[in-house]
Motif scaffolding. Structure first.
Motif, PDB file in Angstrom:
ATOM      1  N   ILE B 342      80.941  -7.609  -0.424  1.00 44.73           N
ATOM      2  CA  ILE B 342      82.383  -7.581   0.052  1.00 44.73           C
ATOM      3  C   ILE B 342      82.774  -7.066   1.348  1.00 44.73           C
ATOM      4  N   ASN B 343      82.241  -5.726   1.398  1.00 50.39           N
ATOM      5  CA  ASN B 343      81.945  -5.026   2.679  1.00 50.39           C
ATOM      6  C   ASN B 343      80.817  -3.974   2.465  1.00 50.39           C
ATOM      7  N   ASP B 344      80.968  -3.131   3.289  1.00 50.01           N
ATOM      8  CA  ASP B 344      79.550  -2.511   3.501  1.00 50.01           C
ATOM      9  C   ASP B 344      79.200  -1.275   2.178  1.00 50.01           C
ATOM     10  N   ASN B 345      80.377  -1.136   1.579  1.00 53.02           N
ATOM     11  CA  ASN B 345      80.520  -0.171   0.282  1.00 53.02           C
ATOM     12  C   ASN B 345      80.271  -1.076  -0.994  1.00 53.02           C
ATOM     13  N   LEU B 346      80.748  -2.160  -1.073  1.00 53.37           N
ATOM     14  CA  LEU B 346      81.045  -2.980  -2.199  1.00 53.37           C
ATOM     15  C   LEU B 346      80.495  -4.190  -2.330  1.00 53.37           C
ATOM     16  N   ILE B 347      79.480  -4.506  -3.590  1.00 50.58           N
ATOM     17  CA  ILE B 347      78.809  -5.523  -3.706  1.00 50.58           C
ATOM     18  C   ILE B 347      79.407  -6.178  -5.035  1.00 50.58           C
ATOM     19  N   PHE B 348      79.106  -7.426  -5.142  1.00 55.63           N
ATOM     20  CA  PHE B 348      79.249  -8.071  -6.474  1.00 55.63           C
ATOM     21  C   PHE B 348      78.115  -8.974  -6.580  1.00 55.63           C
ATOM     22  N   LYS B 349      77.546  -8.901  -7.817  1.00 58.46           N
ATOM     23  CA  LYS B 349      76.412 -10.034  -8.512  1.00 58.46           C
ATOM     24  C   LYS B 349      76.715 -10.695  -9.443  1.00 58.46           C
ATOM     25  N   CYS B 350      76.107 -11.663  -9.514  1.00 60.92           N
ATOM     26  CA  CYS B 350      76.248 -12.897 -10.613  1.00 60.92           C
ATOM     27  C   CYS B 350      74.964 -13.440 -10.822  1.00 60.92           C
ATOM     28  N   GLU B 351      74.562 -13.303 -12.275  1.00 61.88           N
ATOM     29  CA  GLU B 351      73.015 -13.997 -12.645  1.00 61.88           C
ATOM     30  C   GLU B 351      72.831 -14.544 -13.740  1.00 61.88           C
ATOM     31  N   TYR B 352      72.313 -15.494 -13.801  1.00 55.56           N
ATOM     32  CA  TYR B 352      72.114 -16.343 -15.052  1.00 55.56           C
ATOM     33  C   TYR B 352      70.502 -16.410 -15.309  1.00 55.56           C
ATOM     34  N   HIS B 353      70.091 -16.178 -16.762  1.00 56.93           N
ATOM     35  CA  HIS B 353      68.689 -16.194 -17.000  1.00 56.93           C
ATOM     36  C   HIS B 353      68.395 -17.223 -18.367  1.00 56.93           C
ATOM     37  N   ASP B 354      67.422 -17.804 -18.111  1.00 54.08           N
ATOM     38  CA  ASP B 354      67.137 -19.086 -19.157  1.00 54.08           C
ATOM     39  C   ASP B 354      65.718 -18.514 -19.581  1.00 54.08           C
ATOM     40  N   ILE B 355      65.660 -17.955 -21.004  1.00 58.74           N
ATOM     41  CA  ILE B 355      64.431 -17.273 -21.436  1.00 58.74           C
ATOM     42  C   ILE B 355      63.999 -17.969 -22.485  1.00 58.74           C
ATOM     43  N   ASP B 356      62.741 -18.410 -22.488  1.00 58.64           N
ATOM     44  CA  ASP B 356      61.799 -19.002 -23.437  1.00 58.64           C
ATOM     45  C   ASP B 356      60.798 -17.925 -24.122  1.00 58.64           C
ATOM     46  N   GLY B 357      60.813 -17.686 -25.307  1.00 54.14           N
ATOM     47  CA  GLY B 357      59.758 -16.652 -25.870  1.00 54.14           C
ATOM     48  C   GLY B 357      60.623 -15.472 -26.390  1.00 54.14           C
ATOM     49  N   THR B 358      59.906 -14.744 -27.359  1.00 56.33           N
ATOM     50  CA  THR B 358      60.608 -13.555 -27.890  1.00 56.33           C
ATOM     51  C   THR B 358      59.709 -12.342 -27.785  1.00 56.33           C
ATOM     52  N   ILE B 370      66.198 -14.068 -35.080  1.00 56.07           N
ATOM     53  CA  ILE B 370      65.677 -14.126 -33.707  1.00 56.07           C
ATOM     54  C   ILE B 370      65.587 -15.754 -33.282  1.00 56.07           C
ATOM     55  N   LYS B 371      66.182 -16.141 -32.073  1.00 51.19           N
ATOM     56  CA  LYS B 371      65.843 -17.357 -31.642  1.00 51.19           C
ATOM     57  C   LYS B 371      64.992 -17.630 -30.787  1.00 51.19           C
ATOM     58  N   GLU B 372      64.352 -18.867 -30.641  1.00 50.74           N
ATOM     59  CA  GLU B 372      63.066 -18.927 -29.812  1.00 50.74           C
ATOM     60  C   GLU B 372      63.516 -18.897 -28.132  1.00 50.74           C
ATOM     61  N   LYS B 373      64.874 -19.130 -27.797  1.00 44.63           N
ATOM     62  CA  LYS B 373      65.327 -19.344 -26.539  1.00 44.63           C
ATOM     63  C   LYS B 373      66.692 -18.571 -26.385  1.00 44.63           C
ATOM     64  N   THR B 374      66.622 -18.029 -25.197  1.00 43.58           N
ATOM     65  CA  THR B 374      67.885 -17.094 -24.900  1.00 43.58           C
ATOM     66  C   THR B 374      68.462 -17.510 -23.516  1.00 43.58           C
ATOM     67  N   LYS B 375      69.657 -17.484 -23.598  1.00 42.23           N
ATOM     68  CA  LYS B 375      70.556 -17.565 -22.304  1.00 42.23           C
ATOM     69  C   LYS B 375      71.160 -16.298 -21.931  1.00 42.23           C
ATOM     70  N   MET B 376      71.184 -15.911 -20.833  1.00 41.05           N
ATOM     71  CA  MET B 376      71.793 -14.755 -20.680  1.00 41.05           C
ATOM     72  C   MET B 376      72.688 -14.708 -19.258  1.00 41.05           C
ATOM     73  N   PHE B 377      73.745 -14.036 -19.423  1.00 38.78           N
ATOM     74  CA  PHE B 377      74.620 -14.042 -18.095  1.00 38.78           C
ATOM     75  C   PHE B 377      74.900 -12.722 -17.690  1.00 38.78           C
ATOM     76  N   ALA B 378      75.025 -12.422 -16.865  1.00 32.66           N
ATOM     77  CA  ALA B 378      75.331 -10.850 -16.215  1.00 32.66           C
ATOM     78  C   ALA B 378      75.938 -10.887 -15.055  1.00 32.66           C
ATOM     79  N   VAL B 379      77.126  -9.949 -14.939  1.00 32.59           N
ATOM     80  CA  VAL B 379      77.890  -9.851 -13.824  1.00 32.59           C
ATOM     81  C   VAL B 379      77.705  -8.126 -13.244  1.00 32.59           C
ATOM     82  N   LYS B 380      77.875  -7.817 -12.081  1.00 35.14           N
ATOM     83  CA  LYS B 380      77.811  -6.414 -11.711  1.00 35.14           C
ATOM     84  C   LYS B 380      78.646  -6.057 -10.382  1.00 35.14           C
ATOM     85  N   PHE B 381      79.354  -5.058 -10.502  1.00 33.21           N
ATOM     86  CA  PHE B 381      79.891  -4.510  -9.433  1.00 33.21           C
ATOM     87  C   PHE B 381      79.107  -3.136  -8.944  1.00 33.21           C
TER      88      PHE B 381
END
Lengths: 142, 385
Positions: B342-358, B370-381
């Protein structure tokens, strides 16, 4: 249809302008007048500005300084460091955050940069070639 | 440590080092603060992810000072929270003195970061990469404390033709709130764990002039744990002695203009002996070992000053030779990330994971199964200064 000639003088003028402008944007390596070398290889310069080379021998230590002029900095980093400015910035932040060094000093204006290099033993930096003055020494790239 | 500082003082006086006059302005301060949110569609790798969790933050600040061109010193304070791990406790991340005696011979002493793969030494610094989560095969999120730092000495240097090396020795402190200890608590009642006294690390790196970087690291340590297995209530106390733990990595990174490709492989191998005390007179000694592997391939592209995109495929698995009867033998993670500066000091990230396995999922954190598959979503400033 009569042939249209471009005046020879105009060609020279355009060429001169081009040569001047490309020259004007070129960086040059400068150092403190007491600096240990008059010419340095591109590989050594790369190592120096990545902080890998700080010694030229016992008691001959190097201090690097960066110029924040975007065009000159980009040109220098591309040609000498062979990284993008972003990769170069990250390299130094990696050193800082893993506890293996401090960030190099950087200057927004040529006056401050020249003043720092001229007054600091072992200091080396880069600047637009036309800004070089007698207070510093120009280092040739081998 | 005091002997080491004495040695450094003597060495400094023997070698001629240009020492600057000290001014308060010479102490540099840098830091970062990040806040994230993570949610999975069911499985929990740490507490609270299935409901969505804001317990996902990092804060760090460092102070550095360079009294001479070849000497730097400083310290960094760091705290993190990742679900039930970290708990925002502020700890010293590193405090050390660095001296580049010659370019091929540098010393670093104090509490120092541990090299492991390409990015372990700076894994806590979110702003230095495109992804929120580094690939778990090499940079296991739960075990980050175990590979964070060590008290000791590092000898490193830069050699001709782009080679550099690092040799490190020291001890590693394992806190009760560390991810490693918390994982042990899943299997053992009141585990007692001793600090790792002898840890040795070697790293060799080659930086080419055309953007290719190759690196290998080797970590060795010994570890002793005493506890009683949770799953068998009447099981007697057991002393588990990891006689050797070896972690090896092989890494490659290639940068071409704004594109960076990376691949890393990790192997973790242990030799274990377990002394089971049935009664004061009867002790049973069992010996064995463990072995696991992991690798990832990643690609990141810096489109411009404000936008980056990244993708990785990560796989880690238990060696079938060592774990013949264990079903959950692998973890396969396909991740996509975008990063906005966003500027020199501030960043924003967005991430998606499709995970198979436990592989890294434990029943204790997943009461609903426990499920065999997992979907994960994350955001971070992340804010840095």
């Amino acid at each position: 249809m009569p042939k249209r000639y471009i005046p020879f003088n105009a060609i020279i003028l355009v060429l001169c302008t081009f040569i001047y402008s490309s020259h004007a944007e070129e960086f040059a390596i400068i150092a403190n007048k007491t600096f240990y070398k008059n010419s340095i290889s591109q590989e050594d310069l790369r190592d120096i500005f990545l902080g890998k080379k700080k010694n030229f021998g016992v008691n001959e230590q190097i201090v690097i300084s960066l110029f924040e002029d975007k065009k000159i900095h980009t040109q220098f980093v591309h040609k000498i460091i062979r990284k993008t400015p972003n990769q170069f910035k990250i390299w130094w932040k990696l050193q800082l955050y893993k506890g293996q060094g401090v960030l190099p000093v950087s200057f927004k204006t040529k006056e401050k940069l020249l003043e720092y290099i001229s007054s600091t033993n072992g200091a080396i930096g880069y600047i637009n070639s036309e800004f070089i003055n007698d207070s510093v020494k120009r280092i040739e790239i081998k | 440590m005091s002997r080491l500082l004495f040695f450094l003082t003597i060495m400094l006086s023997l070698f001629s080092v240009n020492i600057y006059a000290f001014e308060m302005d010479d102490i540099k301060r840098h830091g970062f603060l990040s806040q994230g949110y993570m949610k999975t569609d069911g499985n929990n790798y740490t507490e609270g992810q299935d409901d969505g969790s804001l317990d996902f933050r990092e804060i760090g600040i460092n102070f550095t000072y360079s009294p001479a061109p070849v000497i730097s010193m400083g310290f960094q304070l760091f705290a993190f929270e990742y679900g039930h791990l970290g708990e925002r406790k502020i700890k010293l991340d590193w405090v050390n003195i660095n001296w580049q005696i010659q370019d091929w011979l540098c010393l670093k002493a104090g509490l120092i970061k541990i090299p492991l793969g390409l990015y372990n030494e700076t894994r806590d610094i979110d702003m230095l990469r495109t992804f929120i989560f580094l690939p778990g095969s090499v940079y296991n999120e739960v075990w980050r404390d175990l590979y964070a730092n060590m008290k000791g000495l590092s000898v490193y240097g830069y050699l001709p033709s782009g080679f550099s090396y690092s040799l490190q020795a020291g001890s590693i402190h394992i806190d009760d709130d560390s991810g490693y200890y918390q994982t042990l608590k899943i299997f053992l009642n009141n585990p007692e764990i001793t600090d790792i006294r002898d840890s040795y690390i070697a790293a060799l790196q080659w930086d080419s002039s055309f953007g290719l970087k190759l690196k290998t690291t080797y970590n060795y340590y010994e570890l002793s744990i005493i506890g009683q297995l949770k799953f068998i209530p009447s099981f007697p106390e057991t002393a588990i002695n990891y006689e050797s733990c070896e972690t090896s990595t092989f890494s490659a990174e290639f940068g071409f203009k704004n594109l960076i490709l990376a691949a890393e492989y990790l192997q973790h191998k242990t030799d274990v002996s377990a002394l089971i005390t049935m009664s004061p007179a009867v002790e049973i000694l069992q010996t064995g070992g463990t072995k696991s592997h992991g690798y990832y391939l990643s690609s990141t592209y810096v489109a411009n000053e404000w936008f980056q995109i990244g993708i990785y495929y990560n796989r880690d698995f238990l060696d079938k030779q060592f774990y013949q009867n264990i079903e959950k033998e692998s973890n396969n993670d396909l991740a996509f990330a975008v990063r906005f500066d966003i500027n020199d000091n501030l960043i924003f990230k967005c991430e998606y994971h499709d995970i198979d396995g436990t592989l890294h999922i434990y029943p204790e954190l997943n009461a609903d199964g426990i499920k065999e598959k997992t979907k994960m979503f994350a955001v971070k400033f992340t804010y840095s200064f």
